[in-house]
Design a protein around this motif. Structure first.
Motif, mmCIF file in Angstrom:
data_model
loop_
_atom_site.group_PDB
_atom_site.id
_atom_site.type_symbol
_atom_site.label_atom_id
_atom_site.label_comp_id
_atom_site.label_asym_id
_atom_site.label_seq_id
_atom_site.Cartn_x
_atom_site.Cartn_y
_atom_site.Cartn_z
ATOM 1 N N ILE A 12 0.904 3.992 6.084
ATOM 2 C CA ILE A 12 0.447 2.949 5.166
ATOM 3 C C ILE A 12 -0.939 3.292 4.616
ATOM 4 C CG2 ILE A 12 -0.076 0.494 4.874
ATOM 5 C CD1 ILE A 12 2.873 1.113 5.349
ATOM 6 N N SER A 13 -1.935 3.426 5.490
ATOM 7 C CA SER A 13 -3.287 3.720 5.028
ATOM 8 C C SER A 13 -4.156 4.126 6.210
ATOM 9 C CB SER A 13 -3.903 2.495 4.326
ATOM 10 O OG SER A 13 -4.053 1.417 5.244
ATOM 11 N N THR A 14 -5.373 4.595 5.900
ATOM 12 C CA THR A 14 -6.370 4.881 6.926
ATOM 13 C C THR A 14 -7.584 3.989 6.686
ATOM 14 O OG1 THR A 14 -7.340 6.661 5.602
ATOM 15 C CG2 THR A 14 -5.658 7.276 7.214
ATOM 16 N N GLU A 15 -8.396 3.869 7.709
ATOM 17 C CA GLU A 15 -9.590 3.031 7.625
ATOM 18 C C GLU A 15 -10.683 3.613 8.521
ATOM 19 O OE1 GLU A 15 -11.004 -1.547 8.734
ATOM 20 O OE2 GLU A 15 -8.921 -0.914 8.981
ATOM 21 N N TYR A 72 -5.468 4.640 11.770
ATOM 22 C CA TYR A 72 -4.267 4.794 10.953
ATOM 23 C C TYR A 72 -3.448 3.504 11.035
ATOM 24 C CZ TYR A 72 -4.630 9.828 10.034
ATOM 25 O OH TYR A 72 -5.016 11.066 9.575
ATOM 26 N N HIS A 73 -3.062 2.990 9.872
ATOM 27 C CA HIS A 73 -2.163 1.847 9.794
ATOM 28 C C HIS A 73 -0.762 2.400 9.519
ATOM 29 C CE1 HIS A 73 -5.703 -0.616 9.820
ATOM 30 N NE2 HIS A 73 -6.129 -0.106 8.683
ATOM 31 N N LEU A 74 0.144 2.199 10.463
ATOM 32 C CA LEU A 74 1.474 2.802 10.405
ATOM 33 C C LEU A 74 2.546 1.733 10.575
ATOM 34 C CD1 LEU A 74 0.686 5.820 12.775
ATOM 35 C CD2 LEU A 74 0.531 5.777 10.284
ATOM 36 N N LYS A 75 3.689 1.955 9.939
ATOM 37 C CA LYS A 75 4.767 0.958 9.975
ATOM 38 C C LYS A 75 5.996 1.527 10.663
ATOM 39 C CE LYS A 75 5.777 -1.551 6.275
ATOM 40 N NZ LYS A 75 6.363 -1.924 4.945
ATOM 41 N N LYS A 76 6.576 0.678 11.521
ATOM 42 C CA LYS A 76 7.862 0.986 12.139
ATOM 43 C C LYS A 76 8.619 -0.319 12.325
ATOM 44 C CE LYS A 76 10.209 3.070 16.079
ATOM 45 N NZ LYS A 76 10.088 3.712 17.396
ATOM 46 N N ASP A 77 9.885 -0.305 11.939
ATOM 47 C CA ASP A 77 10.735 -1.500 12.063
ATOM 48 C C ASP A 77 10.093 -2.700 11.366
ATOM 49 O OD1 ASP A 77 12.520 0.006 13.572
ATOM 50 O OD2 ASP A 77 11.538 -0.520 15.459
ATOM 51 N N HIS A 78 9.526 -2.469 10.182
ATOM 52 C CA HIS A 78 8.939 -3.515 9.336
ATOM 53 C C HIS A 78 7.675 -4.137 9.934
ATOM 54 C CE1 HIS A 78 12.623 -3.196 7.011
ATOM 55 N NE2 HIS A 78 13.323 -3.427 8.109
ATOM 56 N N LYS A 79 7.104 -3.501 10.936
ATOM 57 C CA LYS A 79 5.866 -4.000 11.534
ATOM 58 C C LYS A 79 4.773 -2.946 11.409
ATOM 59 C CE LYS A 79 8.234 -6.881 14.976
ATOM 60 N NZ LYS A 79 8.435 -7.144 16.424
#
Length: 244
Positions: free
Chosen positions: A65-68, A76-83
């Protein structure tokens, strides 16, 4: 006398006559002693294994998704199973990755307290192109953008907005935008403003195509920079539609 010797011998081995029947043969006694010793060794090995493997390494396939940057750490902002989950990075940072790219990660829990705040990336690698990477190959021209200048946006903020606009263009079902993306002469860009909607602050994005020094507006977007949610503005209904 034989019975006395038997009792003495068995007691020296640490077993009672209740565990080994008096009627047992020598081979049966030997078999039971070996089985018992093996079980004890296995229990000791398991105890050592449990203490040496207290840190469990998890492996997952996720969507980027993005980094911060926060307090000298890269998250790291990461998505799995819509979360979407946040991970602190202890691995080498990846370059040239874009929203919706597919990553393979290894991670672990570290520290105490809220486990979600202590998820640590051990390794990560890109294993597949997402929609933005594919969009960049089809539309390699950079997007132009401008704002009034009254608000001193920093580079991280502007880069985040740019990534969100790219993600929208790469996935938009807006037929007008899709038509302009097929036009090799299109000059897409966007404006940046501050806006309030339903008592909440957003960044207002106006996506346009520049033609003969004029900006033809194609779509208005509202972006919630707290969670990176994108909303399309429905002008006739004066409402926001969450972009998925």
């Amino acid at each position: 006398m034989k019975k006395v010797l038997c009792l003495i011998g068995i007691s020296m081995l640490g077993f009672s006559c209740e565990k080994i029947p008096s009627s047992a043969t020598n081979k049966q006694i030997e078999k039971q002693l070996i089985t018992t010793d093996s079980s004890a060794i296995h229990q000791k090995q398991s105890a050592v294994s449990d203490t040496s493997n207290t840190t469990v390494i998890h492996t997952d396939t996720v969507e980027f998704i993005s980094t911060e940057n926060n307090a000298n750490y890269l998250f790291y902002h990461l998505k799995k199973d819509h979360k979407i989950r946040t991970f602190m990075n202890r691995s080498k940072a990846l370059s040239d990755i874009y929203r919706s790219d597919i990553l393979e990660i290894q991670w672990k829990y570290e520290g105490e307290g809220d486990l979600n705040q202590n998820a640590i990336l051990v390794s990560l690698k890109k294993i597949g192109d997402g929609s933005v990477s594919k969009f960049r190959k089809k539309y390699p021209k950079p997007l132009s953008y401008h704002w009034s200048g009254e608000v001193p946006y920093d580079r991280d903020f502007l880069d985040g907005i740019y990534r969100n606009v790219e993600y929208y263009l790469a996935n938009s079902k807006n037929k007008l935008i899709q038509l302009h993306l097929q036009n090799t002469d299109a000059q897409l860009g966007y404006s940046i403003e501050e806006a309030q909607k339903e008592h909440k602050s957003y960044v207002l994005i106006g996506i346009f195509n520049r033609f003969e020094n004029r900006e033809n507006m194609l779509q208005w977007l509202y972006i919630d920079t707290q969670n990176q949610e994108i909303y399309e503005y429905d002008l006739p209904e004066d409402r926001l539609i969450r972009f998925k």
